[in-house]
Design an enzyme around this catalytic site. Structure first.
Site, mmCIF file in Angstrom:
data_model
loop_
_atom_site.group_PDB
_atom_site.id
_atom_site.type_symbol
_atom_site.label_atom_id
_atom_site.label_comp_id
_atom_site.label_asym_id
_atom_site.label_seq_id
_atom_site.Cartn_x
_atom_site.Cartn_y
_atom_site.Cartn_z
ATOM 1 N N ILE A 352 0.839 -1.206 0.000
ATOM 2 C CA ILE A 352 0.000 0.000 0.000
ATOM 3 C C ILE A 352 0.873 1.254 0.000
ATOM 4 C CG2 ILE A 352 -1.607 1.360 1.419
ATOM 5 C CD1 ILE A 352 -2.866 -1.371 2.267
ATOM 6 N N GLU A 378 10.794 -19.256 19.159
ATOM 7 C CA GLU A 378 9.882 -19.849 20.150
ATOM 8 C C GLU A 378 9.097 -21.017 19.534
ATOM 9 O OE1 GLU A 378 8.027 -17.495 23.061
ATOM 10 O OE2 GLU A 378 9.514 -15.902 22.946
#
Lengths: 397, 263
Positions: A352, A378
């Site tokens: 955009i 993680e």
């Protein structure tokens, strides 16, 4: 009591206070931090003094006692402003304080948890090794019993906060034959312990404010008070900490997504092409709508998972098996969807913004580089899907 | 020593604002209220004065409707104010202008504060009226546009700088005094998280609207005829150019022919 999705006035005030602090104190330093690739010591120090490093830790142990919901609010707000600061707080709080709070003895909590939650000491968590990432049971770093203590030898990799941490919650193999099923133990290793040093620090694509360090252990002698939980309990300690970490990481990704949406919305309203603001073109509207839908879904997922963890409490011996499995699956779901939707949203936000989004030093460009790691650390998103699938096949849908 | 610091909720500048359905005033619904910028500086300076004279009480005071006034007082407590008093506005009163001064003066008249401190103007209405109107109603000296505010150890007199268009005046004035602050000695602090939590549990004293009704008697709050939003900005026009000379020529042409600001 039915379902109430509202925050308490205290939580709203907390969010306002955090947002104001981050906008005033952290936002202005982020671009320079990203460029210099230096640990943001001054802002971290200030955050430590103002309660940001012990949010979910009970007041009795030096924290603010705001639970996982309060902590998710913090990470969401951090995610809006800067992923590096989010990762520093997350590595310390989710992965550093949780193991000590949940599994430490009263003495260990006094010695390591209280100063950490008060912001006087910084923590890190170290599981990964050169030969052990997703296969986290295959640790080579060995902890060999000597006297009533242990001697640790090996090397650890990719440790967030590794260079700055005063203490590292470190996983090592006490019995390599057993692997994750009782062969891994968790240790508290202090900076300055003879034989323990920081090795190479990686240069990274993003998260430029965080250190990602190698830790080297050459015959590090630790007394028995450095063993966290029982011998062989390390894997389960790590997974419990990661359940907390994955929800907070999801909250940070949600914040990143919301920031990308906010910036895109403002830009699309301002930017005129062919005589109209680009927000009037359906191609742009669909991108914005997609981001907003994902943000709404994530808010529900993140806070439902955080609230569930709050209801379960901090004593793992009181958890029942089904509840524990549900918690793990929720955390995996949140982490996986949040990180992917955030990356997707930031990619669309860059589109955009057009050429401007590709210019080094703009928030979108930085966010684009910062966001990618959340699909990896993680627990990779492939592992998250495995976690969900395993639970599906054992407990059902 | 005691400082009464006055705090006003003002609409957040980044929020969206709209007129009420009858078009008479700003619609308060959906607005996020924040501590007005100059008042934020006043709180900061009050806390700095307290740091220099331990034992000083900083008492935050606000007049207006719930819940925004109470929230703003809690924001003051979170920053470090010792106490807070909410003066309830009668229904229909928008807390601004001379009415605010009358209501606040009615409460302040009974309070033996060495210093009444507030922003030189609010963040929204920007009348700049309160410091001097309050001073007149209270019969105390009043000053606006003040910076570098200090007091002697005993709190008997205040010294400060008053900014003027053409320079600045240094003043020393005996207590009690009303001061409208332009700038604090440092940027306003942000609240520490433990203080935010503590502020939620601290009491906010309430002065019922009936208590100040007499002060407002015969002065019914009257809304303006109409409220309108500022005209939207037309946006920037970019000049494309290959050389600085070309840029200057194109700019001149636009200033002459389109903007018509040059002959």
């Amino acid at each position: 009591m039915g379902i109430d999705f509202s925050f308490t006035p205290e939580q709203e005030a907390l969010r306002d206070g955090i947002r104001k602090f981050l906008e005033n104190e952290v936002a202005p330093v982020v671009a320079a931090m990203d460029e210099s690739e230096e640990f943001p010591e001054a802002t971290v120090r200030k955050m430590q003094q103002q309660g940001y490093f012990g949010l979910p830790v009970p007041e009795a142990y030096g924290g603010l006692g705001l639970g996982k919901v309060g902590y998710a609010i913090l990470l969401e707000e951090l995610g809006r402003v800067d992923a590096s600061h989010g990762a520093i707080v997350g590595a310390h709080t989710s992965l550093g304080t949780t193991p000590i709070l949940y599994y430490g003895t009263e003495e260990q909590k006094r010695r390591w948890l209280v100063p950490a939650a008060r912001g006087e000491k910084l923590l890190a968590f170290s599981l990964t090794e050169p030969g052990s990432g997703s296969d986290s049971g295959a640790l080579r770093t060995a902890a060999v019993p000597r006297g009533d203590g242990f001697v640790l030898t090996g090397s650890k990799l990719y440790v967030t906060n590794g260079r700055e941490a005063d203490t590292v919650v470190l996983l090592a193999a006490t019995d390599p034959k057993l692997g994750p099923n009782g062969g891994v133990s968790a240790f508290l290793v202090d900076r300055g312990t003879p034989g323990f040093r920081v090795g190479r620090c990686e240069k990274k694509m993003g998260l430029h404010g965080t250190s990602t360090a190698e830790l080297v252990l050459e015959g590090v002698e630790l007394g028995p008070e450095h063993l966290l939980g029982g011998v062989g309990q390390g894997f389960s300690i790590a997974m419990t900490a990661l359940d907390v970490g994955r929800v907070s990481l999801g909250a940070a990704s949600l914040g990143g997504l919301e920031a990308a949406l906010g910036q895109s919305l403002a830009f699309a309203r301002e930017r005129t092409q062919f005589g109209r603001p680009i927000s009037e073109y359906e191609a742009i509207q669909f991108k914005l709508a997609e981001m907003a839908m994902h943000a709404q879904a994530l808010r529900l997922l993140v806070y439902a998972a955080a609230a569930h963890q709050d209801r379960m409490g901090i004593d793992p011996t009181r958890w029942d098996r089904a509840d524990r499995a549900r918690k793990t699956r929720e955390a995996a779901t949140v982490k996986c969807l949040a990180s992917e939707w955030a990356s997707e949203a930031i990619d669309e936000a860059l589109q955009i913004h057009g050429g401007l989004g590709y210019i080094r030093g703009t928030p979108i460009e930085r966010a684009y580089r910062d966001a990618r790691i959340s699909e990896i650390f993680e627990g990779t998103n492939e592992i998250q899907r495995l976690v969900v699938a395993r639970d599906l096949l054992t407990r059902g849908p | 020593m005691e400082i009464q610091v006055l705090v006003k909720p003002a609409p957040e500048t980044e929020g969206r604002i709209a007129p009420t359905a009858d078009g008479s005033r700003l619609d308060p619904a959906g607005i996020k209220w924040v501590l007005a910028g100059y008042d934020e500086s006043a709180v900061e300076q009050a806390l700095l004065l307290r740091e220099r004279s331990p034992g000083t009480i900083v008492h935050a005071l606000s007049w207006g409707p719930a819940p925004r006034s109470e929230e703003i007082l809690r924001a003051g407590l979170a920053l470090g104010c010792d106490r807070a008093t909410w003066v309830e506005a009668p229904p229909g009163f928008e807390p601004t202008g001379i009415d605010a001064a009358r209501a606040l003066a009615a409460v302040l008249a009974d309070r033996p504060a060495e210093l009444v401190l507030l922003g030189q103007q609010s963040g929204d209405s920007e009348d700049g009226l309160q410091p001097l109107a309050l001073a007149a109603l209270l019969g105390r000296p009043g000053f606006g546009a003040v910076s570098r505010l200090t007091w002697d150890a005993a709190g008997r007199q205040f010294s400060f700088l008053r900014s003027l268009d053409h320079g600045a005046e240094e003043w020393t004035v005996p207590a009690p005094v009303v001061v409208g602050l332009r700038q604090a000695d440092q940027d306003p602090r942000t609240a520490k998280l433990p203080m935010i939590l503590k502020s939620r549990k601290m009491p906010v004293d309430r002065v019922a609207s009936a208590t100040v009704a007499a002060a407002l008697d015969g002065h019914p709050g009257s809304p303006p005829l109409r409220f309108s939003l500022p005209a939207p900005r037309s946006g920037a026009k970019l000049i494309e150019y290959a050389s600085p000379e070309e840029a200057a020529q194109k700019l001149l042409k636009r200033l002459r022919e389109e903007a018509k600001v040059l002959p």
